[in-house]
Design a protein around this motif. Structure first.
Motif, mmCIF file in Angstrom:
data_model
loop_
_atom_site.group_PDB
_atom_site.id
_atom_site.type_symbol
_atom_site.label_atom_id
_atom_site.label_comp_id
_atom_site.label_asym_id
_atom_site.label_seq_id
_atom_site.Cartn_x
_atom_site.Cartn_y
_atom_site.Cartn_z
ATOM 1 N N UNK A 107 0.178 9.648 3.181
ATOM 2 C CA UNK A 107 -1.136 9.606 2.536
ATOM 3 C C UNK A 107 -1.029 9.754 1.013
ATOM 4 N N UNK A 108 -0.103 10.605 0.560
ATOM 5 C CA UNK A 108 -0.013 10.828 -0.894
ATOM 6 C C UNK A 108 0.966 9.866 -1.580
ATOM 7 N N UNK A 109 1.628 9.009 -0.824
ATOM 8 C CA UNK A 109 2.544 8.023 -1.422
ATOM 9 C C UNK A 109 1.723 6.823 -1.898
ATOM 10 N N UNK A 110 2.092 6.281 -3.051
ATOM 11 C CA UNK A 110 1.354 5.151 -3.609
ATOM 12 C C UNK A 110 2.223 3.896 -3.564
ATOM 13 N N UNK A 111 1.607 2.759 -3.859
ATOM 14 C CA UNK A 111 2.384 1.541 -4.066
ATOM 15 C C UNK A 111 2.280 0.505 -2.961
ATOM 16 N N UNK A 112 3.354 -0.276 -2.840
ATOM 17 C CA UNK A 112 3.400 -1.517 -2.067
ATOM 18 C C UNK A 112 3.269 -1.289 -0.562
ATOM 19 N N UNK A 113 2.148 -1.749 -0.013
ATOM 20 C CA UNK A 113 2.005 -1.823 1.446
ATOM 21 C C UNK A 113 1.814 -3.288 1.799
ATOM 22 N N UNK A 119 3.235 -10.386 13.766
ATOM 23 C CA UNK A 119 3.950 -9.280 14.403
ATOM 24 C C UNK A 119 5.464 -9.426 14.355
ATOM 25 N N UNK A 120 5.950 -10.653 14.533
ATOM 26 C CA UNK A 120 7.406 -10.860 14.545
ATOM 27 C C UNK A 120 7.987 -10.583 13.165
ATOM 28 N N UNK A 121 7.287 -11.009 12.127
ATOM 29 C CA UNK A 121 7.762 -10.768 10.755
ATOM 30 C C UNK A 121 7.777 -9.263 10.462
ATOM 31 N N UNK A 122 6.702 -8.580 10.859
ATOM 32 C CA UNK A 122 6.617 -7.128 10.634
ATOM 33 C C UNK A 122 7.780 -6.427 11.336
ATOM 34 N N UNK A 123 8.025 -6.824 12.557
ATOM 35 C CA UNK A 123 9.116 -6.215 13.322
ATOM 36 C C UNK A 123 10.456 -6.422 12.602
ATOM 37 N N UNK A 124 10.661 -7.646 12.125
ATOM 38 C CA UNK A 124 11.916 -7.985 11.444
ATOM 39 C C UNK A 124 12.153 -7.150 10.201
ATOM 40 N N UNK A 125 11.122 -7.011 9.374
ATOM 41 C CA UNK A 125 11.371 -6.320 8.105
ATOM 42 C C UNK A 125 11.466 -4.801 8.280
ATOM 43 N N UNK A 206 6.436 6.593 -4.974
ATOM 44 C CA UNK A 206 5.776 5.296 -5.129
ATOM 45 C C UNK A 206 6.700 4.193 -4.637
ATOM 46 N N UNK A 207 6.199 3.325 -3.745
ATOM 47 C CA UNK A 207 7.020 2.184 -3.313
ATOM 48 C C UNK A 207 6.774 1.041 -4.288
ATOM 49 N N UNK A 208 7.858 0.546 -4.862
ATOM 50 C CA UNK A 208 7.737 -0.452 -5.928
ATOM 51 C C UNK A 208 8.203 -1.837 -5.525
ATOM 52 N N UNK A 209 8.914 -1.978 -4.417
ATOM 53 C CA UNK A 209 9.361 -3.301 -3.994
ATOM 54 C C UNK A 209 9.695 -3.296 -2.508
ATOM 55 N N UNK A 210 9.588 -4.476 -1.895
ATOM 56 C CA UNK A 210 10.081 -4.682 -0.530
ATOM 57 C C UNK A 210 11.000 -5.885 -0.605
ATOM 58 N N UNK A 232 6.783 -14.345 0.417
ATOM 59 C CA UNK A 232 7.054 -13.826 1.760
ATOM 60 C C UNK A 232 8.557 -13.905 2.034
ATOM 61 N N UNK A 233 9.165 -15.010 1.630
ATOM 62 C CA UNK A 233 10.625 -15.168 1.809
ATOM 63 C C UNK A 233 11.379 -14.096 1.031
ATOM 64 N N UNK A 234 10.886 -13.758 -0.177
ATOM 65 C CA UNK A 234 11.575 -12.773 -1.021
ATOM 66 C C UNK A 234 11.656 -11.398 -0.349
ATOM 67 N N UNK A 235 10.705 -11.105 0.526
ATOM 68 C CA UNK A 235 10.722 -9.801 1.201
ATOM 69 C C UNK A 235 11.963 -9.663 2.079
ATOM 70 N N UNK A 236 12.417 -10.792 2.598
ATOM 71 C CA UNK A 236 13.536 -10.736 3.555
ATOM 72 C C UNK A 236 14.892 -10.543 2.881
#
Ligand code: URA
Length: 237
Positions: A107-113, A119-125, A206-210, A232-236
Motif C-alpha cells: 500500500x505504501x509503495x509507489x510507482x509502476x503497476x 492472463x498468460x502475459x501476467x503469468x509470464x512476467x 518506488x518501482x521504477x521499471x519492469x 509491452x515487448x520491452x517488459x519481457x
C-alpha cells in the motif's frame, strides 16, 4: 487467428452491452468488411476484420496493457472495502475489460503497476523462471555495509529459501541513502524484509521499471496510460 461472435467482439471494445449490440445488429447499424451484419452469431476474426458500428470503425485490441503510477495509500488488490484500489484509478472501459494488476505493490509503495487483461502475459512476467527484472528505488534508514551489500546481491535466505541473486547499487548517499535494486521475484514484502534481515528499515519504496521499460516520467501520481506493442515487448527483456 480464432474467430469470435461479432456481438462479443463489439461489446468487448465499446460501451455497448450484448443486448444493445443485438439491437444495433437488428437495425442494420453493424457492418463486417463492408456488408451489413444480420445476425449476432456472425463470426469474424477481430484482428483482421473491418467492423463498423453506425459507420464508425471499431478499434479492437485483443488485450490491453496499462502503465499506472501508483500513489502511496492505494492498494493493488482489486477489491478492498473502503480503500482506494488501483482499479479505481483507471477508466470504465479498462474495468469492464477486467484488467487486474500483474504483481502487487504494498500500500505504501509507489510507482509502476502494470494492469492487463492478458492472463498468460501476467503469468509470464511474474514467474521467476522468466527472469523479468523489476527495478526499485529503496530509501533506507542507514547505509548497508559492503558485506551486507554482497550478501544481498548473492541472495539472502527468506522463509527458509534462498532468494535469487539480484543487483543492488547505491544511487544516493543521503542521508538517507537510496539504493537501486533489480529483482526477479516478488515474494511478500521481499525488499522490506530483505532490509530488515540486516536490521535496516525501508523508509520509502518506488518501482521504477519492469523489464527494460521505465515508468514514464510524464505520468504524475495516480496517472496511467496504455502501452504500445513495443513497450509491452520491452517488459519481457
Ligand atoms: N518489496 C516490498 O517489500 N514491497 C513492495 O511493494 C515490493 C517489493
Amino acid at each position: 487467428m480464432a474467430t469470435e461472435r461479432i456481438d462479443r467482439i463489439i461489446s468487448s471494445c465499446t460501451e455497448y452491452s450484448r443486448r444493445e449490440v443485438k439491437r444495433l445488429v437488428k437495425s442494420g447499424a453493424v457492418s463486417l468488411d463492408g456488408s451489413a451484419v444480420r445476425s449476432c452469431e456472425t463470426k469474424a476474426d477481430p484482428d483482421t476484420a473491418e467492423i463498423t458500428v453506425n459507420g464508425k470503425r471499431l478499434h479492437y485490441r485483443r488485450f490491453v496493457y496499462i502503465m499506472l503510477n501508483k500513489p502511496a495509500g492505494v492498494v493493488s488488490s482489486t477489491d478492498e472495502k473502503g480503500l482506494t484500489t488501483v482499479l479505481d484509478l483507471v477508466d470504465d472501459e479498462a474495468r469492464r475489460r477486467g484488467v487486474f494488476p500483474a504483481g502487487r505493490l504494498d500500500r505504501d509503495t509507489t510507482g509502476f503497476v502494470l494492469l492487463t487483461d492478458d492472463g498468460a502475459f501476467a503469468h509470464d512476467i511474474l514467474s521467476p523462471v522468466k527472469h523479468v527484472e523489476k527495478t526499485y528505488l529503496v530509501t533506507a534508514e542507514r547505509p548497508l555495509t559492503e558485506a551486507e551489500l554482497a550478501e544481498l546481491r548473492a541472495g539472502i535466505e527468506l522463509d527458509g529459501e534462498r532468494l535469487l541473486p539480484c543487483s543492488a547499487e547505491l544511487r544516493a548517499e543521503g542521508p538517507p541513502p537510496v539504493y537501486e535494486l533489480r529483482i526477479r521475484q516478488g515474494k511478500y514484502h521481499q525488499i522490506k524484509r530483505t532490509f530488515l534481515h540486516f536490521g535496516n528499515c525501508v523508509l520509502a519504496l518506488r518501482r521504477t521499471a519492469m523489464g527494460s521499460l521505465p515508468l514514464d516520467p510524464a505520468l504524475g501520481e495516480g496517472a496511467w496510460r496504455e502501452l504500445t506493442a513495443e513497450e509491452v515487448e520491452m517488459i519481457k527483456f
